[in-house]
Enzyme design. Sequence first.
Site, PDB file in Angstrom:
ATOM      1  N   VAL A   1       0.836  -1.200   0.000  1.00  0.00           N
ATOM      2  CA  VAL A   1       0.000   0.000   0.000  1.00  0.00           C
ATOM      3  C   VAL A   1       0.873   1.253   0.000  1.00  0.00           C
ATOM      4  O   VAL A   1       0.384   2.367   0.080  1.00  0.00           O
ATOM      5  CB  VAL A   1      -0.971   0.015   1.213  1.00  0.00           C
ATOM      6  CG1 VAL A   1      -1.975  -1.127   1.104  1.00  0.00           C
ATOM      7  CG2 VAL A   1      -0.218  -0.066   2.543  1.00  0.00           C
ATOM      8  N   ASP A   2       2.195   1.057  -0.053  1.00  0.00           N
ATOM      9  CA  ASP A   2       3.106   2.213  -0.087  1.00  0.00           C
ATOM     10  C   ASP A   2       3.823   2.238  -1.445  1.00  0.00           C
ATOM     11  O   ASP A   2       3.493   1.481  -2.342  1.00  0.00           O
ATOM     12  CB  ASP A   2       4.110   2.139   1.072  1.00  0.00           C
ATOM     13  CG  ASP A   2       4.859   0.800   1.090  1.00  0.00           C
ATOM     14  OD1 ASP A   2       4.686  -0.002   0.134  1.00  0.00           O
ATOM     15  OD2 ASP A   2       5.613   0.569   2.042  1.00  0.00           O
ATOM     16  N   ASP A   3       4.794   3.122  -1.583  1.00  0.00           N
ATOM     17  CA  ASP A   3       5.473   3.251  -2.874  1.00  0.00           C
ATOM     18  C   ASP A   3       6.653   2.296  -2.993  1.00  0.00           C
ATOM     19  O   ASP A   3       7.785   2.703  -3.220  1.00  0.00           O
ATOM     20  CB  ASP A   3       5.907   4.703  -3.093  1.00  0.00           C
ATOM     21  CG  ASP A   3       4.705   5.605  -3.291  1.00  0.00           C
ATOM     22  OD1 ASP A   3       3.769   5.157  -3.973  1.00  0.00           O
ATOM     23  OD2 ASP A   3       4.698   6.716  -2.749  1.00  0.00           O
TER      24      ASP A   3
END
Length: 625
Positions: free
Chosen positions: A494-496
Amino acid sequence: MDPVNRLQASIDNPTAFWAKMASNYYWQTKWVDNHTSYNFNLQKGPVFAEFFRGGRTNISFNCLDRWVMAGRGNQPCFLFEGNDIGHAYVMTYQNVLDEVCRVANWLRGQGVVKGEAVTIYMPMVCELPIAMLACARIGAVHSVVFGGFSSDSLAQRILDCQGKVVITASATSTLLTLAVSALWAVQVQRVLCLEDSSVPREACPWQPGRDVWWREEVAQRPSYCAPEWMDSEDRLFLLYTSGSTGKPKGVVHTTGGYMVAAGVTCRYTFDMQPGDIYFSTADCGWITGHTYLAYGPLLNGVTSVVFAGVPTYPDASRVWSIIEKHKVRIFYTAPTLLRSLLQMGDHHVKKHDRSSLRILGSVGEPINEHAWTWFHDVCGEGRCPIVDTWWQTETGAHMLTPQPGSWCKLKPGCASVPFFGVQTVMLDANGNEQDGPGEGILAIKSAWPSMARTLHGDHDRFQATYFAPFNGYYFTGDGCRRDEDGFIWITGRVDDVINVSGHRIGTAEVEGALTEHAGCAEAAVIGIDHPVKGQAIYAYVTLVDSTRHDDKMRKELMDHVRRAIGPFAVPEVVHWAPALPKTRSGKIMRRVLRKIASGEEKELGDISTLAEPSVVDTLLKLRGV
Ligand code: WT7
């Protein structure tokens, strides 16, 4: 107790479970009875975790001496398979112990002391886990840098951990790196180099006085080295990994808890018994190779295949031929390899006898149903459970996995249930725990033995990355879904962070490497679905001079990333972007970039917040140019 209740009991009372498990290992001094404490709540002070307080042990002793003392010295420890067929040999537990001790004595001879970092940069040969165990023997903190990282990345990691000794091989580019850069030459006092017979000595940019040959130096050392008894919370190793921002983080793992979790997860997830034959295609440059090649299998007295070759050489049947040759019982690999082999046809698998296989494992990224079914039905002849293990560099060991016993349902692509003693939860966006089926963010509620204790030199970043997003919980960075049976499915980061062939890479790192190139004004990197790699890197690049939108420039940029990070970080696609879609406050709208990259421009959604809506049309026109 039946298995389901046993699992629940361990989750209800992790401290008791882990204490029971820890008593299966040798401790020079036993830990105190209430051996655990931790704090995950930033309001209550710094985050910390402690396991087996007061205990002293040595992981190399538990991996090696213990088996030799039990009469297993002549049992094979490593079954080496090189790239060329026939380039194979066996190292027994006694052989490995002797060599570990010699390297340990050599390290001591260089003045390496307990707590000091040693960098290891080697291809996947037996000497790589041997070097790791040698560090552990004397309490030096190893920092293994994956051989696929470039010299710039290596240098950055050596500088960060301040090590004065580097262990490498002439097959890699280290010596060149170290020779060309005066800076590292100052810091690195000694380079131990394992000779690769295919590289002539004259081709190595040797620095006399600093660089020495493994075979010449190590052979002269005594074959016994007394282990350094380490406090349970003393550092065992550093391993650099990528995050969503900034430079790579040096994840710190400690001795006692990591040892117990590495051993116990192998014991239960893979049902390992002393003498079993195990094959993992993992590389020690990543956490999987640390826990499930170097340490865990040896803690269980298992015989491991060490494969230094390419799985498609001489043809796509190589891994199955190794499985047949050594009668492998447990095979642990990554979905990306399965997807690449699957394309080449079932005959490569079927021509080899796989009747020895009992358990199959998958790790590193979500395994799609097609690959899972092929692995299960074709490779495993429909009779071997697949353990789809979810975990991370930071967790040190398996956190979610099906259990191979018949009581645990097997669902294709599902990481399933928490491991013994692990308290996973599903959170909503506000950090509230969710019960029952649904979707959310995967977090962990209480400490487990093999959790990272900090980031080297930056405890604030450790807290900010993993504990601040949802105070009181360890934030995994992964989304998840829980089904009607309470089983957990990983839905991805859910992050980069992008996962390319199971290799974790931060978008910010690739962007940083691109913008270092003088011709690049700005870059935005996203992950796109890829049939074999899982995800591939897709880069939008704004050039200083837009007349240079050509393949030559593209190649320059790609070469630049290869040099700055390594081959696996090179973008699959470079999409010219005279401007990037940004909000009025200047934030890049990655959602828009993802839709354009995947050809879903009809579903761009609300773009009214774009500062300059015409940017989208320009990008669409430049697609494929
Ligand atoms: C990330 C961790 C775990 C060792 C190798 C990678 C992804 C890992 C699975 C799995 C779905 C998985 C996650 C995780 N991941 N295993 N079985 N199913 N996703 O370690 O480089 O630290 O990467 O890999 O996104 O956060 P890592």
